[in-house]
Design a protein around this motif. Structure first.
Motif, mmCIF file in Angstrom:
data_model
loop_
_atom_site.group_PDB
_atom_site.id
_atom_site.type_symbol
_atom_site.label_atom_id
_atom_site.label_comp_id
_atom_site.label_asym_id
_atom_site.label_seq_id
_atom_site.Cartn_x
_atom_site.Cartn_y
_atom_site.Cartn_z
ATOM 1 N N VAL A 33 0.822 -1.217 0.000
ATOM 2 C CA VAL A 33 0.000 0.000 0.000
ATOM 3 C C VAL A 33 0.858 1.270 0.000
ATOM 4 O O VAL A 33 0.658 2.155 -0.843
ATOM 5 N N PRO A 34 1.834 1.433 0.924
ATOM 6 C CA PRO A 34 2.687 2.630 0.831
ATOM 7 C C PRO A 34 3.469 2.706 -0.472
ATOM 8 O O PRO A 34 3.724 3.801 -0.987
ATOM 9 N N GLY A 35 3.857 1.543 -1.014
ATOM 10 C CA GLY A 35 4.574 1.561 -2.285
ATOM 11 C C GLY A 35 3.720 2.087 -3.426
ATOM 12 O O GLY A 35 4.192 2.851 -4.273
ATOM 13 N N LEU A 36 2.451 1.694 -3.457
ATOM 14 C CA LEU A 36 1.561 2.210 -4.498
ATOM 15 C C LEU A 36 1.337 3.713 -4.345
ATOM 16 O O LEU A 36 1.315 4.459 -5.331
ATOM 17 N N VAL A 37 1.182 4.171 -3.096
ATOM 18 C CA VAL A 37 1.020 5.608 -2.867
ATOM 19 C C VAL A 37 2.289 6.356 -3.277
ATOM 20 O O VAL A 37 2.237 7.419 -3.911
ATOM 21 N N GLY A 38 3.455 5.821 -2.936
ATOM 22 C CA GLY A 38 4.707 6.451 -3.333
ATOM 23 C C GLY A 38 4.893 6.472 -4.843
ATOM 24 O O GLY A 38 5.423 7.436 -5.401
ATOM 25 N N THR A 39 4.441 5.413 -5.521
ATOM 26 C CA THR A 39 4.526 5.382 -6.982
ATOM 27 C C THR A 39 3.702 6.507 -7.602
ATOM 28 O O THR A 39 4.166 7.217 -8.495
ATOM 29 N N ALA A 40 2.465 6.667 -7.093
ATOM 30 C CA ALA A 40 1.609 7.742 -7.620
ATOM 31 C C ALA A 40 2.205 9.113 -7.330
ATOM 32 O O ALA A 40 2.218 10.001 -8.202
ATOM 33 N N ALA A 41 2.720 9.295 -6.110
ATOM 34 C CA ALA A 41 3.313 10.590 -5.761
ATOM 35 C C ALA A 41 4.563 10.865 -6.596
ATOM 36 O O ALA A 41 4.795 12.002 -7.041
ATOM 37 N N GLY A 42 5.404 9.852 -6.814
ATOM 38 C CA GLY A 42 6.605 10.047 -7.624
ATOM 39 C C GLY A 42 6.277 10.388 -9.065
ATOM 40 O O GLY A 42 6.906 11.263 -9.663
ATOM 41 N N GLN A 43 5.291 9.700 -9.637
ATOM 42 C CA GLN A 43 4.903 10.007 -11.010
ATOM 43 C C GLN A 43 4.330 11.406 -11.120
ATOM 44 O O GLN A 43 4.594 12.129 -12.085
ATOM 45 N N GLN A 44 3.553 11.811 -10.122
ATOM 46 C CA GLN A 44 3.017 13.171 -10.129
ATOM 47 C C GLN A 44 4.138 14.208 -10.035
ATOM 48 O O GLN A 44 4.127 15.217 -10.747
ATOM 49 N N GLY A 45 5.116 13.969 -9.141
ATOM 50 C CA GLY A 45 6.229 14.900 -9.018
ATOM 51 C C GLY A 45 7.040 14.990 -10.294
ATOM 52 O O GLY A 45 7.415 16.091 -10.729
#
Length: 567
Positions: A161-173
């Protein structure tokens, strides 16, 4: 037209173990200290909530927790390795679960390819389950199946779950950075296009002025010269007037050409003394100084640094113009004053300074500082290169002209300060910028704490669900208890002795067999029916099971009417 935007490069790798790509500075040590304290608090919080596993790691739990804190501090420098290490550690020490969530979020934000992110998340999740399955029997908390189930819950809640959230945040950044870079490149291209069109328009104006006004002035000068020759014998008293007209026309033509030199493109000059390879070099400045000396002005030249022959032509032209305009003003308004010309070339900047003292005698008809158009043209020329020019009276009554010019101006330097409405990006006030950055950091910290709280709640609910079937998973045995088994065999086949079950059976249990020396009351895993709790009692004589009694006890105080069966 090529853009002057620099090519995108990968951030430099920092030497600090606690810094990410491109991060450097002393503040990293303070950030690591704050993160270490926060990580220790999270470990203690989770340990207080669930410490059954750590309690069996006598003398080792604290060391493993410290190892987890060190790994989470180095997550920015070694993201994948720290996630895998914390995932493996979490199978034995669940109190580092929240630290694993932080590392998984950071790693997936930094990793750029989906293959890397998927590989790290799947590898960390599998390692958590494997470690849990191996450590559970070794620590005596349950079977391998129980450890596998516990590891699966922790892997999903604190890795996936944190990995998926981090993936979305990284792609957005990364998307925002790409959009900013594209916007900056488009803005730079627009500025270059405007600069080129402005240079073309100025060149067109200069050409028209040279063709129209210059042609008329040339005709006036030509006719004034002819008139001067004709009046030399016919009317000598009018010849001087014709000579004045001719000289005035010549001066007007020279000033016109100087003005056209400002309007024209920087790489070419339509004024007097057209641009050559020697313009602006040390030899050229020495020639200007020597020319002023011959005109009766004491000039002293001070040159520091290398020659300017290797610098761009527009830089050399600007240096030449500053010195020549300043010396010309001295000839006009301060004849005879001592002048100091200083040129300092430091490699990155070229500083030009022309300073004169008070003249011995002021001109009979003082013109003050004139119209100031010469200095205005110099200021514009220097500003086009990204430099600055200052001209002001000195405290002693003299005059000082100082210019600071970049030795190697960029391709877009001519657009920076060329005009007030250059269309550059608006710069926010410094206090407001600092406040906005502080607000973003505070908001990020609050969101991070809320996210960790959510992860902790999910992990807690998952562990509780696994704990509901704890004894079924932890002590599942293919062999059912039977009379004649040893005490060790029975303990492996049934849940451990439970004090609550023993207390509930007191006063409501059937009589023990006379030969029994000890009885075992396992945890009542079955649900109560009709307000009564089923209990199984195993009685031993020495080390051998001699009786298995099943009976029910009331959940509340009521007359005992339990049923009893003996195996």
């Amino acid at each position: 037209m090529s853009s002057s935007a620099p090519p995108a490069t990968e951030p430099a790798v920092s030497r600090s173990l606690f810094a990410g790509p491109g991060e450097q500075g002393r503040w990293l040590v303070w950030r690591a200290a704050v993160e270490a304290v926060t990580a220790a608090a999270l470990v203690l919080l989770v340990h207080e909530a669930e410490s059954a596993v750590e309690d069996r790691l006598v003398g080792k739990a604290a060391g493993l927790a410290v190892l987890g804190i060190v790994l989470v501090l180095m997550r920015r420098r070694f993201p994948a390795a720290c996630v895998v290490g914390l995932a493996a550690l979490m199978g034995a020490v669940p109190s580092v679960a929240l630290l694993t969530a932080v590392a998984a979020y950071t790693a997936t934000r930094q990793l750029r390819t989906s293959r890397q992110r998927v590989g790290v998340l799947l590898g960390a999740a599998a390692l958590t389950m494997l470690t849990g399955a191996v450590c559970a029997p070794a620590l005596g908390v349950g079977s391998s199946l129980f450890g596998l189930a516990l590891g699966a819950v922790l892997a999903v809640t604190t890795v996936v779950v944190p990995g998926l959230v981090g993936t979305a945040a990284g792609q957005q950044g990364r998307l925002l950075r790409a959009l900013r870079e594209r916007a900056a490149a488009a803005e730079e291209a627009r500025r270059l296009a405007e600069s080129e069109s402005r240079m073309r328009e100025r060149s067109r104006i200069a050409a028209e002025m040279h063709d129209l006004v210059g042609h008329r002035l040339s005709l006036v000068s030509l006719h004034a010269g002819g008139l001067e020759m004709a009046l030399e014998k016919a009317a000598p008293e009018l010849r001087d007037e014709a000579a004045v007209v001719r000289r005035a026309t010549r001066d007007a033509m020279q000033e016109l050409r100087e003005a056209l030199g400002v309007l024209g493109p920087l790489e070419s000059d339509t004024g007097t003394g057209a641009l050559t390879d020697a313009t602006g070099t040390r030899a050229d400045i020495e020639a200007l100084v020597e020319e002023s000396r011959r005109g009766g002005i004491p000039v002293e030249l001070c040159w520091e640094g290398a020659d300017l022959d290797a610098r761009p032509a527009r830089v050399r032209r600007a240096v030449h113009r500053v010195v020549r305009e300043a010396l010309t003003n001295v000839h006009r308004y301060a004849a005879g004053a001592h002048v100091t010309v200083a040129v300092r070339h430091t490699g990155e900047r070229v500083a030009v300074r022309v300073r004169n003292g008070v003249p011995p005698t002021w001109p009979a008809a003082s013109t003050g500082l004139g119209s100031g158009r010469g200095l205005a043209g110099l200021r514009e020329r220097v500003a086009l290169l990204g430099g600055e020019l200052e001209a002001a009276r000195t405290t002693g009554g003299g005059f000082d002209v100082a210019a600071d010019i970049p030795a190697a101006p960029g391709p877009g330097a001519e657009t920076t300060d060329a005009r007030p409405d250059a269309g550059g990006p608006a710069v926010a006030d410094e206090p407001a910028g600092r406040l906005s950055a502080l607000q973003r950091r505070v908001a990020g910290a609050v969101i991070g704490l809320l996210g960790l709280t959510g992860v902790g709640v999910m992990a807690l609910f998952g562990v509780l669900l696994v704990d509901r079937s704890r004894y079924d998973l932890a002590h599942e045995s293919p062999e059912r208890p039977r009379v004649g088994m040893t005490k060790e065999q029975v303990k492996k086949a049934v849940p451990p002795d439970d004090e609550a079950s023993r207390a509930a059976a007191e006063g409501h249990e059937p009589p023990r067999p006379r030969a029994a020396t000890e009885c075992l009351y396992p945890y009542a895993s079955e649900r109560s029916e009709g307000g009564r709790l089923p209990i199984v009692r195993y009685c031993f004589r020495s080390d051998t099971l001699i009786a298995i009694d099943r009976f029910t006890v009331p959940m509340v105080t009521e007359p005992h009417s339990g049923s009893t069966t003996h195996d």
